[in-house]
Design an enzyme around this catalytic site. Sequence first.
Site, short mmCIF file in Angstrom:
data_model
loop_
_atom_site.label_atom_id
_atom_site.label_comp_id
_atom_site.label_asym_id
_atom_site.label_seq_id
_atom_site.Cartn_x
_atom_site.Cartn_y
_atom_site.Cartn_z
N ALA A 52 0.82 -1.21 0.00
CA ALA A 52 0.00 0.00 0.00
C ALA A 52 0.85 1.26 0.00
CB ALA A 52 -0.94 -0.01 1.20
N GLY A 53 1.95 1.22 -0.74
CA GLY A 53 2.72 2.45 -0.95
C GLY A 53 2.11 3.18 -2.13
N ALA A 55 2.68 2.98 -5.45
CA ALA A 55 2.28 2.15 -6.59
C ALA A 55 1.04 1.34 -6.24
CB ALA A 55 3.42 1.22 -7.00
N GLY A 56 1.04 0.74 -5.07
CA GLY A 56 -0.09 -0.09 -4.67
C GLY A 56 -1.38 0.70 -4.57
N PHE A 156 17.59 18.34 -10.86
CA PHE A 156 17.94 17.13 -10.15
C PHE A 156 19.05 16.44 -10.91
CE2 PHE A 156 15.85 16.43 -6.32
CZ PHE A 156 15.76 15.09 -5.97
N ASP A 250 9.97 -8.68 0.16
CA ASP A 250 9.03 -9.80 0.28
C ASP A 250 8.34 -10.11 -1.05
OD1 ASP A 250 8.09 -8.12 3.25
OD2 ASP A 250 9.50 -9.79 3.10
N GLN A 269 21.07 0.68 -6.54
CA GLN A 269 21.62 2.02 -6.49
C GLN A 269 22.04 2.43 -5.10
OE1 GLN A 269 19.16 5.81 -6.87
NE2 GLN A 269 20.27 5.80 -8.81
N HIS A 271 22.76 5.59 -2.87
CA HIS A 271 22.52 7.04 -2.84
C HIS A 271 23.74 7.69 -2.21
CE1 HIS A 271 20.82 10.94 -2.02
NE2 HIS A 271 19.77 10.62 -2.76
N LEU A 281 18.41 9.08 4.61
CA LEU A 281 18.63 9.79 3.37
C LEU A 281 18.65 11.30 3.56
CD1 LEU A 281 18.52 9.90 0.19
CD2 LEU A 281 16.05 9.99 0.46
N GLU A 284 18.83 14.44 -2.57
CA GLU A 284 19.58 14.99 -3.68
C GLU A 284 19.21 16.44 -3.89
OE1 GLU A 284 20.58 12.37 -6.81
OE2 GLU A 284 19.35 13.50 -8.22
N ARG A 315 23.69 9.47 -9.88
CA ARG A 315 23.99 8.98 -8.54
C ARG A 315 25.11 7.95 -8.49
NH1 ARG A 315 17.95 8.39 -6.02
NH2 ARG A 315 17.55 10.63 -5.92
N HIS A 379 20.08 2.19 -1.68
CA HIS A 379 18.91 3.06 -1.76
C HIS A 379 17.77 2.50 -2.59
CE1 HIS A 379 16.65 6.72 -1.73
NE2 HIS A 379 16.76 6.90 -3.03
N GLU A 403 8.72 -0.12 -7.24
CA GLU A 403 10.11 -0.55 -7.08
C GLU A 403 10.25 -2.06 -7.17
OE1 GLU A 403 12.09 1.16 -3.72
OE2 GLU A 403 13.96 0.08 -4.09
N ARG A 414 19.14 4.59 -11.83
CA ARG A 414 17.91 5.37 -11.85
C ARG A 414 18.21 6.84 -11.60
NH1 ARG A 414 14.76 7.51 -8.07
NH2 ARG A 414 15.40 6.39 -6.20
N SER A 419 11.70 7.54 -9.68
CA SER A 419 11.06 6.44 -8.97
C SER A 419 9.65 6.80 -8.53
CB SER A 419 11.90 6.06 -7.76
OG SER A 419 11.18 5.17 -6.94
N LEU A 420 9.47 8.02 -7.98
CA LEU A 420 8.13 8.43 -7.57
C LEU A 420 7.20 8.43 -8.78
CD1 LEU A 420 8.63 11.29 -4.94
CD2 LEU A 420 8.17 8.88 -4.57
#
Lengths: 601, 304, 351
Positions: A52-53, A55-56, A156, A250, A269, A271, A281, A284, A315, A379, A403, A414, A419-420
Amino acid sequence: MHDHVSRSRDACYVLAVVRTPAYPAVYVRGTAARRLFPEVSVIRHDVIVLGAGLAGMRAAIEAKRRGVDVAVISKLHPTRSHSGAAEGGINAALGNATEDSSDSHAFDTIKGSDYLGDQDAIEVFAREAPNDIYELEHMGAVFTRAADGKLAQRPFGAAGAPRTVYSADITGHVLIHVLYEQLIKHDVKVYEEFFATQVVVDEGRCAGVIAWDTKSGGLHAIEANHVILATGGVGRMYYGTTNAFACTGDGMSLAWRAGVPLKDMEFLQFHPTTLKSNGVLITEGCRGEGGYLRNKDGDRFMVGDAPNAMELASRDVVSRAEWKEIADGRGVDGCVMLDLTHLGWKKIKSRLPGSRELAIDYAGVDPIETPIPVRPGAHYMMGGVDCDLWGETMVPGLWAAGEVACVSIHGANRLGGNSLMETIVFGRRAGQAAAERVLEQGDTGARIEPGVLADEDRRIAGILNNDQGERPGALREELAKTMYDKAGVFRTEEALAECQATVHDLRERAQTLRLDDHGSVFNTDLTNALELLSLLECADCLVTSALARKESRGAHSRLDHTERDDETWLKHTLNWCDDGEVRLDYRPVTITKHQPLARSY
Amino acid sequence: MQERYAYYPGCLASLSQKELDSSTRAIAQKLDIELVEMPSVTCCGAGDIHEAKPDYYLHISARILGQAEQMGCETILSICNVCTLNLRQANKALQEDAALLNRINDNLKEVGAATYQGGVDIRHLLWEVSEGNGYEAFKSIAVKSLEGLKVAPFYGCQILRPSKILGFENPDNPQSLERLIEACGAEPIDYPAKVKCCGFPIVLAREDVALGELVQPLEQAVEAGADVIVTPCPLCHLSLDAWQRKAADFAGKEFGIPILHLAQLLGAAAGIEESEFKFKRHVTRLSPEVKAKLQVPSAIGTEA
Amino acid sequence: MTEIKNAHLTTLKGAYDTELMEATLRIRRWDPDTQRARFDTFTVTVPVTASVLDALDAIKDTHDGTLAYRKSCRMAVCGSCGMRIDGGAALACKTPMKKFVDAGHTITVSPMGNLPVIKDLVVDMAPFWEKIRAVKPYLDTKDEEVPDTEWRVAPEHGDMIHKESLCILCGCCVSECNSMESDPDFLGPAALAKAYRFVGDTRDTDTRERLRDLNGAHGIWDCTRCYFCNQRCPKGVDPRDAIAKLGAESFKEGFVRDEGARHAKVFVDSTFKGGYLRETELVPKTIGPVNAVKDIPFALQLARAGKVPNPLSPHKAKDNDEVKRLWKLLEKEAKGAERPRAQHPDAVREG
């Protein structure tokens, strides 16, 4: 007899637990179940999203919008997911700050991937990104604004134009909350604090998930026509990592065991700017706002490896430069210094307040006055579950996004901010595709048979009740140090081979993990042990792939094969699961517009 | 502690809690503090104006602070938790935002009121006498040792939190009242609810909720054997004292514990005239035993 | 095997070097099976940079694996590890152990308050999530036409909800809320701060309905202003301030029927008319004349002690005309003020 009955309102497979040391289980299904537990029926959904991040949640919202019965399973409450820790921003070629185009975004991504990214997928990604940003904003995301009220965009790493949309330096936090709000708005069902232990494949089709209910204990079989994996990364393989404790791979392990190969696992990667005390973190964005990296003599050492982009090189380039400074003795107490003192307190307090707070809390320095000691930390996993640009894997009914997936957008390295964006674009696409498939095909007929649940229960019971052997925490620490020491930023044949031997030894020892907690309620001793098993499988894939890839590309840097070798190695690594062993395979990269060039910043 | 303060007693001390005003003036005199009157001030807003009309609250606060400034006073002395928090909160906003202060001053000028330049501090009497030279000064006038008197300190909320506005002491474990109780020769009683809320802000609008809060310090202080509760806030005092009967009915218990204003306790140790304390204005009567322990003249010679 | 150039680069020497210290923690355990509480004390060796969470992990790994607590990010963004440390809620990952060790102090760790305990330091967050859901925590632009690009939001308008948008839903504020302790149905600081995040969002157009709901029972006016929430919040959200802002918005929109709102109105009216609070008006104007009559025995009690000031001669501040003029001026200013709204990009293009 029924000391503790685990059931859900929609459960057909009921696990009745008799409390004896041997932990036998009684399975009741069908009419017998309905007679004994009349309020109980089948747990079955059209689509299950695991994780449930960002993407989920994006996948679940999309599927719900399209009218299918979707449920989310997550081992954490949604807003606790690691997406919330992302800081710097999310990329899209909006053209708010300067002229920009999705072609430019795509090219930067392809080059950044060291030409291992699949260009058809990258083109789709860059093209769809702007609309996804606008949609997030319409949902209510709180972004930093330019003076004209438009979304602000900052520069960035390795980006040709400033295209990173951001919210101070807490972008991930803002996004995870807006999607959680939408989850509530669309009334999406969430099985919260459920730990998935198996993705079930029934006659070649994905049939659903078996999950352990952490709050009250007990296994549940939750059937579905489609399962979308969105379980995130696996940084906790490494000692120095930006990742949360929960990032244990998992989903990668579940997919691997279910017959989907993992892809490009050697590309992990590092960081460049993480804190020594706990790996946290430092975004960047600090460098994007003008911060410098200095060695012990105060020199901006990036001039050696990236004279044009300097601190804003890609990176992998920056991490290598830093690691070299430290290993060659030009570091300060095992770190280099991230210097923000020349930015002034106004800029730091308005654009980088989160980083300042982290530096104060976890490094004991105020970046307004003092440079922050930083070093590379694990990272992001560029590799992951092999899938296409709709998130479909080669097991029908099993999908992946975010991810955990490897489309591949990021190839060998990346870019920050991508990624976001990946979570949103591909979360949406997977949710859409799975929903459309449901509307076209309906019930796939795949089922979780009682025998499968019984076997899984025996396996879990075996782990749960074991009180001989080593504690999971000790093995986890050993794995993490070994990986950081021998499969880090710079790799050699010798070190990787040693690492692989240790990983295999740890996998062996992990067959007998000593748990202190044999209870059912909130047993995190058990979930820690299960996470360790996932970490070890992913580590095995990573090290085996790294050993085999005799070149340096992107984040994979071999001291004994320092050049990129497109002739032999312009291909994706695949890891199949052969009864728990890693079997290597390869697949070509999809190239459309951009032939591989030498990569420099 | 200073020699001269602009005196801001607040609404309650001027009206229903007049006994606090008389006690404060008496102890100030003993401490040789000059209290400069501020006849033209309004209510501080009590947090209610802040809630209802925040901009108006900033204006009346600036006016109050401006008046003190124009009287040549650097510090306003407050004797109420709520006044202290509200004036300090406004002061912080005015001192940190020049554009805000300018806009407000323009409005104040337009109506002929005092403007504010940002040079005033607000401090509660409790802070002034519980440390430094103020503490020494108090100890030197505390001629009566109130031995045998068990005093439960009740801080309440708005003299402690938020600490980034108040900042005098650790809000989780304050000790200023304890120090003063000891300086009086009495015994401080510790209990967890001493830093919790008396409920006053909602005692009218949500009486049951407020009583659920109010019973905690009363219960705990009585159980711990306190003779009296002392508080630096007249609103807390009103809750603990005037609403004590209602709290007792709510809890189904008897409390019967008198509540002292800080200035009254200090005054008793300083041997001040009993008439200044106006104990008759308390709803929960002080028993002869308590009066004896406070060594007030009317109790001396009475059977304990 | 040929010598590899720079082979020393594989491993960072001293990557794990750190000074260590001994830390002692006293932890309240709750056993869900026996439904009993007990206190366990542990001493562990941890790095000097360790947080309370690190100490809990050390305990769980090496002393007692049954210890249950939530954790994830360890960097104060996920909100998992809220727990009471020496009686006050905080994030375990944001609380350094060193200051306790240096002071020779054994901390007491217990679960957050105002929520049921599942096991040890794990509380049932379900009531918390319910209250968040109850304030309709998502943007509603209602019938506004959805733009093809972003809404235009002026930076200073975005700043209006900056603090509230920092909330990580950790529950530390709720744990210490005095009002909720007395009334478990109180919406509470987290839900109310979340509510303001939308009321103050210039893109949201459901303002009146939101405020209407928040002005009911267990809403805005139930806050007791203990400021525990502001004090405990690890992210600087200042929920009490958000509740006050909701009060101000309620007044602007004319929601003044609740007793709490009426109570506040008495202060406004008194101050700008006479300078001091008109205490005698406070009771009947807050709780209404009928309830005030019911409370007459109580009022008589107060009257006997002289606590009811003469209603016929309210205490007036000197130079009070100044204040009345100020009121008129501010009222005039306020009349002109419009609620800030996000701009539709088409409107900007046309304009």
